[in-house]
Every structure is written in C-alpha cells, then in structure tokens.
Design a protein around this motif. Structure first.
Motif, PDB file in Angstrom:
ATOM      1  N   PHE A  56       0.821  -1.206   0.000  1.00  0.00           N
ATOM      2  CA  PHE A  56       0.000   0.000   0.000  1.00  0.00           C
ATOM      3  C   PHE A  56       0.862   1.265   0.000  1.00  0.00           C
ATOM      4  N   THR A  57       2.032   1.166   0.645  1.00  0.00           N
ATOM      5  CA  THR A  57       2.893   2.350   0.720  1.00  0.00           C
ATOM      6  C   THR A  57       3.386   2.788  -0.664  1.00  0.00           C
ATOM      7  N   ALA A  58       3.334   1.879  -1.651  1.00  0.00           N
ATOM      8  CA  ALA A  58       3.767   2.245  -3.006  1.00  0.00           C
ATOM      9  C   ALA A  58       2.693   3.022  -3.757  1.00  0.00           C
ATOM     10  N   LEU A  59       1.518   3.159  -3.130  1.00  0.00           N
ATOM     11  CA  LEU A  59       0.382   3.742  -3.838  1.00  0.00           C
ATOM     12  C   LEU A  59      -0.019   5.109  -3.287  1.00  0.00           C
ATOM     13  N   LEU A  60       0.865   5.710  -2.497  1.00  0.00           N
ATOM     14  CA  LEU A  60       0.492   6.970  -1.841  1.00  0.00           C
ATOM     15  C   LEU A  60       0.756   8.166  -2.769  1.00  0.00           C
ATOM     16  N   ASN A  61       0.227   8.121  -3.974  1.00  0.00           N
ATOM     17  CA  ASN A  61       0.340   9.223  -4.924  1.00  0.00           C
ATOM     18  C   ASN A  61      -0.667   8.922  -6.049  1.00  0.00           C
ATOM     19  N   LYS A  62      -0.416   9.445  -7.250  1.00  0.00           N
ATOM     20  CA  LYS A  62      -1.338   9.196  -8.365  1.00  0.00           C
ATOM     21  C   LYS A  62      -1.568   7.699  -8.572  1.00  0.00           C
ATOM     22  N   ARG A  63      -0.608   6.903  -8.121  1.00  0.00           N
ATOM     23  CA  ARG A  63      -0.710   5.465  -8.353  1.00  0.00           C
ATOM     24  C   ARG A  63      -1.934   4.840  -7.688  1.00  0.00           C
ATOM     25  N   LEU A  64      -2.457   5.463  -6.642  1.00  0.00           N
ATOM     26  CA  LEU A  64      -3.631   4.882  -5.985  1.00  0.00           C
ATOM     27  C   LEU A  64      -4.799   4.828  -6.978  1.00  0.00           C
ATOM     28  N   LEU A  65      -4.997   5.894  -7.745  1.00  0.00           N
ATOM     29  CA  LEU A  65      -6.072   5.903  -8.745  1.00  0.00           C
ATOM     30  C   LEU A  65      -5.825   4.832  -9.808  1.00  0.00           C
ATOM     31  N   GLY A  66      -4.570   4.739 -10.245  1.00  0.00           N
ATOM     32  CA  GLY A  66      -4.227   3.740 -11.256  1.00  0.00           C
ATOM     33  C   GLY A  66      -4.417   2.330 -10.747  1.00  0.00           C
ATOM     34  N   TYR A  67      -4.083   2.136  -9.471  1.00  0.00           N
ATOM     35  CA  TYR A  67      -4.255   0.799  -8.888  1.00  0.00           C
ATOM     36  C   TYR A  67      -5.743   0.428  -8.860  1.00  0.00           C
TER      37      TYR A  67
ATOM     38  N   PRO B  80       9.217 -11.743 -38.160  1.00  0.00           N
ATOM     39  CA  PRO B  80       9.477 -10.499 -38.908  1.00  0.00           C
ATOM     40  C   PRO B  80      10.945 -10.105 -38.789  1.00  0.00           C
ATOM     41  N   ASP B  81      11.352  -9.136 -39.611  1.00  0.00           N
ATOM     42  CA  ASP B  81      12.729  -8.650 -39.504  1.00  0.00           C
ATOM     43  C   ASP B  81      12.956  -7.931 -38.180  1.00  0.00           C
ATOM     44  N   HIS B  82      11.908  -7.273 -37.693  1.00  0.00           N
ATOM     45  CA  HIS B  82      12.060  -6.458 -36.491  1.00  0.00           C
ATOM     46  C   HIS B  82      10.694  -6.313 -35.817  1.00  0.00           C
ATOM     47  N   VAL B  83      10.734  -5.996 -34.531  1.00  0.00           N
ATOM     48  CA  VAL B  83       9.498  -5.777 -33.755  1.00  0.00           C
ATOM     49  C   VAL B  83       9.592  -4.410 -33.089  1.00  0.00           C
ATOM     50  N   ALA B  84       8.511  -3.635 -33.175  1.00  0.00           N
ATOM     51  CA  ALA B  84       8.444  -2.336 -32.486  1.00  0.00           C
ATOM     52  C   ALA B  84       7.339  -2.392 -31.447  1.00  0.00           C
ATOM     53  N   VAL B  85       7.666  -1.964 -30.234  1.00  0.00           N
ATOM     54  CA  VAL B  85       6.713  -1.948 -29.123  1.00  0.00           C
ATOM     55  C   VAL B  85       6.588  -0.500 -28.671  1.00  0.00           C
ATOM     56  N   THR B  86       5.398   0.087 -28.867  1.00  0.00           N
ATOM     57  CA  THR B  86       5.278   1.528 -28.632  1.00  0.00           C
ATOM     58  C   THR B  86       4.662   1.851 -27.266  1.00  0.00           C
ATOM     59  N   GLY B  87       5.192   1.228 -26.228  1.00  0.00           N
ATOM     60  CA  GLY B  87       4.953   1.705 -24.875  1.00  0.00           C
ATOM     61  C   GLY B  87       3.797   1.112 -24.109  1.00  0.00           C
ATOM     62  N   ASP B  88       3.708   1.546 -22.836  1.00  0.00           N
ATOM     63  CA  ASP B  88       2.724   1.048 -21.877  1.00  0.00           C
ATOM     64  C   ASP B  88       2.850  -0.475 -21.712  1.00  0.00           C
ATOM     65  N   LEU B  89       4.036  -0.895 -21.328  1.00  0.00           N
ATOM     66  CA  LEU B  89       4.211  -2.315 -20.971  1.00  0.00           C
ATOM     67  C   LEU B  89       3.718  -2.558 -19.552  1.00  0.00           C
ATOM     68  N   THR B  90       3.690  -1.482 -18.741  1.00  0.00           N
ATOM     69  CA  THR B  90       3.309  -1.601 -17.336  1.00  0.00           C
ATOM     70  C   THR B  90       1.986  -0.860 -17.098  1.00  0.00           C
ATOM     71  N   HIS B  91       1.549  -0.886 -15.832  1.00  0.00           N
ATOM     72  CA  HIS B  91       0.359  -0.109 -15.439  1.00  0.00           C
ATOM     73  C   HIS B  91       0.754   1.160 -14.682  1.00  0.00           C
ATOM     74  N   LEU B  92       1.622   1.002 -13.698  1.00  0.00           N
ATOM     75  CA  LEU B  92       1.939   2.117 -12.808  1.00  0.00           C
ATOM     76  C   LEU B  92       3.422   2.479 -12.819  1.00  0.00           C
ATOM     77  N   GLY B  93       4.198   1.836 -13.687  1.00  0.00           N
ATOM     78  CA  GLY B  93       5.628   2.149 -13.766  1.00  0.00           C
ATOM     79  C   GLY B  93       6.403   1.822 -12.503  1.00  0.00           C
ATOM     80  N   LEU B  94       5.976   0.794 -11.756  1.00  0.00           N
ATOM     81  CA  LEU B  94       6.688   0.385 -10.546  1.00  0.00           C
ATOM     82  C   LEU B  94       7.928  -0.442 -10.908  1.00  0.00           C
ATOM     83  N   PRO B  95       8.982  -0.348 -10.112  1.00  0.00           N
ATOM     84  CA  PRO B  95      10.199  -1.122 -10.424  1.00  0.00           C
ATOM     85  C   PRO B  95       9.918  -2.604 -10.642  1.00  0.00           C
ATOM     86  N   ASP B  96       9.051  -3.204  -9.831  1.00  0.00           N
ATOM     87  CA  ASP B  96       8.790  -4.632 -10.027  1.00  0.00           C
ATOM     88  C   ASP B  96       8.091  -4.894 -11.368  1.00  0.00           C
ATOM     89  N   GLU B  97       7.246  -3.958 -11.798  1.00  0.00           N
ATOM     90  CA  GLU B  97       6.611  -4.121 -13.112  1.00  0.00           C
ATOM     91  C   GLU B  97       7.651  -4.085 -14.227  1.00  0.00           C
TER      92      GLU B  97
END
Ligand SMILES: [Fe+2]
Ligand SMILES: [Fe+2]
Length: 343
Positions: A61-72, A100-117
């Motif tokens: 819960f301590t990781a959510l004491l900011n905008k992340r609470l809404l995202g959670y 394919p020759d190459h793969v492009a991933v254009t972001g938002d791999l995570t939800h809240l950008g936490l280190p464990d994510e």
C-alpha cells in the motif's frame, strides 16, 4: 479537430482518414507477409503496443500513496480483467511463427511504472526475442510518477537503446536496420491525476529534425515510433500530445515515410498533412485486450515495406486475437504507396 496546440504555427496540417483498399483477404490464419531475407528491398516490421503486461498483485500500500492509488483502483476493478496473459502468450507464438525482420513496441508495458513491473516486463521481453531485433519506446504508464532510471528503465536498456551510445533517457533513439531507419521518440512523462497527456519537448524535437534530415539524405525508409497519437484532434484532450503542433512543424520541413503509435487502445488510421508533406499514421489497439470488446480486441500489425520506384509499397496486415482459436488470425490487409517525403 483540436488545433489549440498549434495556434502559433504557420504549418498547415489536418486530420483525414486514409482511403484504403477494401479487405484484400479475409481468410483467417493465412499469412501473406514474406521477407526477402536481407535483400535490402523488403523490410517486415511487427508493431504492437500497450500490452500492460504486469501484475500488481501484492503491491504494498505504501507504493500507492500518490497518483498510483487511482491507477491501482483502475487496474483492480477493470484493467486486470481486460489485459490477459494468455493473449500475450498467443502473441509470442504468433510473432515467433511470422518471424518479422524487427518488432516495435510503442509503450505502456506496465500499469503504474513500478520497479517490479519493469522487472516483469523485462522477463517477458526476453521471451519475445533479442534486443537487437526489438525496439521499445516508453508510454505514459511506464512513466506514471517520477522514478529513478536505475530502478525502472534500466531493466529494458538494451531494448531502448539506439545504435549510437547516448546518455540514459536521451531521445530520439535511432536504429538502422536494412533499408529502414527506426526513429523512436519519447512522449512519456508523468502527468496530473486523470490526465494521460504526453509531450516531446523542444530539445528532443531539435534532435529529431537532425535525424530526419540525415536519414532522409541517406535514402532510408523513415519509420517514426511514438506512444501518443501525433494527429491533433484524433484523441481526447486529456490524452493528447500537447506539443503535436511543434512536431508537425518538424515533419512539415523534413518529412517521414510513416508514423506508428499506440496509447488509444483502438485501431487508428490517419494522415498528418504538414506543409507539403502527407504522412500516413497508424495506431494499434492494446496487444493484450480481451476480445469481449470487438473494437478493442487484442491486435497487432505486420507492416511489410517493399521498395518500388521512388517510394515504398506498404502492406499492412492486421492480426487479431481469436478466442475460438486461441491464436492471432488475419483480420484484414491494406496496401498503400509511401512516396519518399523529401525535405
Ligand atoms: Fe495504454
Ligand atoms: Fe498510454
């Protein structure tokens, strides 16, 4: 159309939907995309976005004491039900088979950008393939609140890096692969609660202009990757790219052959008309979204570019997740000609 972000711009640009061929082939499961195995005239790029692949189970819960609470709360009540790990397993299988020759991933791999994510996403990227064949750029969810690079993006450093060494977090990044210049921009930055805006900044745009000019002079196929849709008015104001007008000014001067993005979680096809330039822009939905919503069902794009005269023929194949088959199948193909956009 929202032009408020370019009031001071002298560049004329507008949004219009690309007129495309009707479906060339609706046969599910068929793949018509082929490479030319290093011949230099064909380049096949798989593009997907917004996998939101991490789990927030056990987040303290301590990781959510900011905008992340809404995202959670958004993840707990909705997102964890619509972004499905088994669809991402199917995506790994499909891209592995298509090769394919190459793969492009254009972001938002995570939800809240936490280190464990970031660590979860790094493990998944390793399953997808080697960093020299996969280019990742960040999305707004990956930069949800300010975090040290060392604890977050460093996990993906090999996938984020350009060909030339650069300071951590410096964009654009450039990778040249065969006939293609993959130019990755970062529009990811923390924003206030209930906002998901992005911006590029004047420094990044100045470097972007130089890269466009140089890669254009070399005759490369310039593929621009960014998270936020670049066409003003194509997405809700609270999710927009705030300096899209400045981006259009640069593109109006230097051109680019095609722009690929994510963020909207919808299929999008537009043209960015900037000065004398007319640039196709394609967005993909989330790569992990449940097929319960047909519009948002998980999808990725295979983009086959073939040199033809003074330009490129682009065959864009949409592959959509089929729950009945537990695999990605062809949804439709579109073909268009990309003339070289000279500075
Ligand atoms: Fe997203
Ligand atoms: Fe996003």
């Amino acid at each position: 159309m929202d032009l408020s972000c370019c009031k001071n711009s002298t560049v004329l640009y507008s949004m219009e939907t690309i007129a495309v061929k009707p479906n060339l082939c609706e046969a599910p499961g068929e793949r018509s995309v082929t490479t030319d195995e290093g011949g230099g005239n064909v380049f096949v790029l798989a593009h997907f976005s917004d996998p939101h692949l991490s789990s927030l189970k056990g987040v303290p819960f301590t990781a959510l004491l900011n905008k992340r609470l809404l995202g959670y709360l958004s993840w707990y009540h909705r997102r964890r039900h619509v972004h499905c790990p088994h669809i991402l397993d199917a995506l790994l299988r499909d891209i592995g088979e298509v090769s394919p020759d190459h793969v492009a991933v254009t972001g938002d791999l995570t939800h809240l950008g936490l280190p464990d994510e970031f660590r979860q996403a790094a493990r998944w990227l390793q399953q997808l393939g080697a960093p020299d064949r996969i280019t990742v750029i960040p999305g707004n969810h990956d930069a949800y609140v300010p975090e040290p690079w060392e604890e977050t993006f460093r996990e993906w450093a090999a996938y984020l890096a350009g060909d030339e060494p650069a300071a951590d977090g410096t964009y654009p990044m450039l990778r040249v692969r065969g006939p293609a210049a993959l130019i990755g921009l970062s529009s990811a930055r923390p924003s206030a609660p209930f906002l998901a805006v992005g911006s590029l900044g004047r420094g990044q745009l100045a470097r972007f202009e130089k890269i466009l000019e140089e890669t254009g002079r070399r005759g490369l196929l310039r593929i621009v990757l960014l998270h936020h849709p670049p066409v003003p008015g194509s997405i809700a104001r609270r999710k927009r790219l705030t300096d899209a007008g400045l981006l259009a000014e640069v593109l109006g001067r230097q051109g680019a052959e095609v722009i690929l993005h994510g963020h909207a979680h919808l299929s999008m096809a537009h043209r960015l008309v900037a000065g004398t330039k007319n640039i196709p822009v394609f967005g993909v939905p989330s790569a992990s979204h449940s097929p319960s919503n047909r519009q948002r069902a998980a999808r990725y794009h295979l983009c086959r570019f073939e040199r033809r005269g003074d330009g490129w023929v682009m065959l864009l194949t949409e592959r959509v997740y089929s729950a009945a088959d537990d695999r990605f199948v062809m949804a439709r193909e579109r073909e268009l000609f990309l003339p070289v956009q000279r500075p």
